[in-house]
Design a protein around this motif. Structure first.
Motif, PDB file in Angstrom:
ATOM      1  N   VAL A 276      -7.353  19.517  19.543  1.00  0.00           N
ATOM      2  CA  VAL A 276      -7.940  18.322  18.952  1.00  0.00           C
ATOM      3  C   VAL A 276      -6.853  17.266  18.809  1.00  0.00           C
ATOM      4  O   VAL A 276      -5.772  17.539  18.283  1.00  0.00           O
ATOM      5  CB  VAL A 276      -8.563  18.632  17.577  1.00  0.00           C
ATOM      6  N   GLY A 277      -7.129  16.055  19.290  1.00  0.00           N
ATOM      7  CA  GLY A 277      -6.146  14.983  19.186  1.00  0.00           C
ATOM      8  C   GLY A 277      -6.767  13.629  19.450  1.00  0.00           C
ATOM      9  O   GLY A 277      -7.780  13.535  20.149  1.00  0.00           O
ATOM     10  N   ASP A 278      -6.164  12.610  18.885  1.00  0.00           N
ATOM     11  CA  ASP A 278      -6.651  11.233  19.024  1.00  0.00           C
ATOM     12  C   ASP A 278      -5.498  10.367  19.505  1.00  0.00           C
ATOM     13  O   ASP A 278      -4.511  10.186  18.796  1.00  0.00           O
ATOM     14  CB  ASP A 278      -7.182  10.737  17.677  1.00  0.00           C
ATOM     15  N   LEU A 279      -5.633   9.830  20.713  1.00  0.00           N
ATOM     16  CA  LEU A 279      -4.557   9.030  21.280  1.00  0.00           C
ATOM     17  C   LEU A 279      -4.369   7.699  20.560  1.00  0.00           C
ATOM     18  O   LEU A 279      -3.292   7.114  20.610  1.00  0.00           O
ATOM     19  CB  LEU A 279      -4.821   8.776  22.766  1.00  0.00           C
ATOM     20  N   VAL A 280      -5.413   7.214  19.894  1.00  0.00           N
ATOM     21  CA  VAL A 280      -5.294   5.945  19.185  1.00  0.00           C
ATOM     22  C   VAL A 280      -4.518   6.118  17.882  1.00  0.00           C
ATOM     23  O   VAL A 280      -3.575   5.396  17.598  1.00  0.00           O
ATOM     24  CB  VAL A 280      -6.683   5.329  18.917  1.00  0.00           C
ATOM     25  N   SER A 281      -4.890   7.115  17.088  1.00  0.00           N
ATOM     26  CA  SER A 281      -4.197   7.354  15.821  1.00  0.00           C
ATOM     27  C   SER A 281      -2.933   8.184  16.000  1.00  0.00           C
ATOM     28  O   SER A 281      -2.037   8.162  15.152  1.00  0.00           O
ATOM     29  CB  SER A 281      -5.134   8.071  14.842  1.00  0.00           C
ATOM     30  N   GLY A 282      -2.871   8.929  17.108  1.00  0.00           N
ATOM     31  CA  GLY A 282      -1.739   9.822  17.341  1.00  0.00           C
ATOM     32  C   GLY A 282      -1.915  11.195  16.722  1.00  0.00           C
ATOM     33  O   GLY A 282      -1.099  12.091  16.964  1.00  0.00           O
TER      34      GLY A 282
ATOM     35  N   THR B 115      -1.465   5.103  25.549  1.00  0.00           N
ATOM     36  CA  THR B 115      -0.518   5.570  26.565  1.00  0.00           C
ATOM     37  C   THR B 115       0.908   5.477  26.050  1.00  0.00           C
ATOM     38  O   THR B 115       1.732   6.373  26.284  1.00  0.00           O
ATOM     39  CB  THR B 115      -0.678   4.753  27.855  1.00  0.00           C
ATOM     40  N   ARG B 116       1.206   4.409  25.323  1.00  0.00           N
ATOM     41  CA  ARG B 116       2.550   4.253  24.766  1.00  0.00           C
ATOM     42  C   ARG B 116       2.866   5.373  23.780  1.00  0.00           C
ATOM     43  O   ARG B 116       3.950   5.979  23.831  1.00  0.00           O
ATOM     44  CB  ARG B 116       2.680   2.887  24.093  1.00  0.00           C
TER      45      ARG B 116
ATOM     46  N   ALA C 144      -0.710  -0.228  31.224  1.00  0.00           N
ATOM     47  CA  ALA C 144      -0.483   1.208  31.028  1.00  0.00           C
ATOM     48  C   ALA C 144       0.461   1.757  32.097  1.00  0.00           C
ATOM     49  O   ALA C 144       1.327   2.599  31.808  1.00  0.00           O
ATOM     50  CB  ALA C 144      -1.809   1.958  31.058  1.00  0.00           C
ATOM     51  N   GLU C 145       0.322   1.286  33.326  1.00  0.00           N
ATOM     52  CA  GLU C 145       1.234   1.697  34.390  1.00  0.00           C
ATOM     53  C   GLU C 145       2.670   1.335  34.048  1.00  0.00           C
ATOM     54  O   GLU C 145       3.600   2.127  34.261  1.00  0.00           O
ATOM     55  CB  GLU C 145       0.844   1.022  35.707  1.00  0.00           C
TER      56      GLU C 145
END
Length: 298
Positions: free
Chosen positions: A45-51, A83-84, A120-121
Motif C-alpha cells: 500500500v502506498g500513495d505517490l502523492v503523499s509519499g 515521480t520526484r 517527469a522525464e
C-alpha cells in the motif's frame, strides 16, 4: 530481479506484472488500496502523492517500473511531484534502476498532459539513478474505450487529419520487460504500433468490428496538441515496433490474444478500474494505465 511496479492496477500494469513473472522476476506492486499478496506478487500500500508507504515499497528492490500517472485530467500530481518523490526515495534506498513509461511526442510537443510527461522525464533523467524512459504511442485498448464511450451517439465527429499509430498494451509490457532486463540505457527510447492510420480508418474499422452503423461528421479539432499530432509529431519510426494492428486487436486471432486470465489473476481485482468500463475516459492515459486511484473515485 525484484521489481517494484507502480500503476500495477492500470491497463499496462495488468499486462506488465504477468510478463515480468513469466520472465522470472520477483514482482512487488504498489497500490493505494490494500490488496492480498500471493506467492507471485507482493502487494504494498502506498500513495505517490503523499509519499505514504513509498519508502517501504522501494526498499530492497533492484528496479522500479514507474507506470503510474495522473491521467489527462489529473493535473500532473503523480507525473511530476509523485515521480520526484519516488526518485528521491528510490535513490535513498539504493535502487539502481528506474524505468519510466511516457508518451511518444512528449519531447516534441510538450503541451497539455504531454507537458507533465516531459517534466517527469526530466525528473528521472536528473535523479542520479540509472534510468530509461520508454515513450509509447496510444494503446489499442485506450482508443477502443474512447470510441466505446461514444457508441450511443447517432453521429460520430471525425477529424480525418489526425494520424494515429496505436500499439497493443501487451506488446508494450513485453518491451518494458526487455528494457528492465537489459539494464539502464540512460536514454529515452520509443515504441509504436506497426501502422499509421488516420481517424477515418480508425473509426471505420472500429464500427465494422462492433457491427455498428453511424453517420460520420467531419470536424477539425483546435489546439497545439492536435496541431502537433496532425504534423506527425506523435508518431515514431523507432525499431522495434509492435506487430499487432488495430484490426488485429478488434478481431483477434488466437496468436494475438494475450493471457488476460493470467493478468487478472495476478494483478487487478474484479472491481479494479483496470477491469471496469470507465465513465470518464479522459481520466486515463492511453488505455487506463493511471495506476493512481484518485480519492474522488467511488
Amino acid at each position: 530481479m525484484r521489481i517494484l511496479v507502480t500503476g500495477a492496477t492500470g491497463l499496462l500494469g495488468s499486462a506488465l506484472v504477468p510478463a515480468l513473472l513469466r520472465a522470472g522476476h520477483e514482482v512487488r506492486a504498489l497500490s493505494r488500496s490494500r490488496r492480498h499478496s500471493s506467492e507471485s506478487v507482493d502487494w504494498r500500500v502506498g500513495d505517490l502523492v503523499s509519499g505514504e508507504g513509498v519508502r517501504e515499497a522501494v526498499r530492497d528492490v533492484d528496479a522500479v517500473a514507474h507506470l503510474a500517472t495522473s491521467g489527462r485530467r489529473g493535473r500532473g500530481a503523480v507525473d511530476v511531484p509523485g515521480t520526484r518523490a519516488l526518485a528521491v526515495l528510490a535513490r535513498a534506498a539504493g535502487v539502481p534502476y528506474l524505468l519510466l513509461t511516457s508518451m511518444v511526442g512528449a519531447d516534441r510537443a510538450p503541451y497539455g498532459h504531454l507537458k507533465d510527461k516531459r517534466e517527469a522525464e526530466a525528473v528521472v533523467a536528473g535523479s542520479g539513478l540509472g534510468w530509461t524512459v520508454l515513450r509509447a504511442t496510444p494503446y489499442h485498448q485506450w482508443l477502443h474505450r474512447r470510441l466505446s464511450a461514444l457508441r450511443s451517439l447517432p453521429v460520430l465527429p471525425v477529424d480525418r487529419s489526425l494520424r494515429w499509430q496505436p500499439v497493443h498494451a501487451g506488446e508494450v509490457a513485453t518491451r518494458v520487460t526487455e528494457l528492465l532486463g537489459a539494464g539502464p540505457a540512460d536514454a529515452a527510447v520509443e515504441f509504436g504500433g506497426p501502422q499509421v492510420i488516420d481517424t477515418g480508418e480508425l473509426v471505420g474499422t472500429w464500427l465494422r468490428a462492433q457491427g455498428l452503423r453511424r453517420a460520420v461528421v467531419p470536424v477539425r479539432y483546435p489546439g497545439r496538441l492536435y496541431a502537433a499530432q496532425r504534423a506527425g509529431e506523435l508518431l515514431t519510426d523507432a525499431l522495434p515496433k509492435g506487430g499487432i494492428t488495430w484490426r488485429d486487436h478488434l478481431t483477434p486471432e488466437p496468436a494475438h490474444v494475450f493471457d488476460d486470465d493470467f493478468a487478472s489473476e495476478h494483478t487487478a481485482s474484479p472491481t479494479s478500474p483496470a477491469t471496469q468500463p470507465e465513465g470518464d475516459p479522459d481520466l486515463h492515459v492511453y488505455g487506463g494505465d493511471e495506476g493512481y486511484e484518485r480519492p474522488t473515485r467511488s
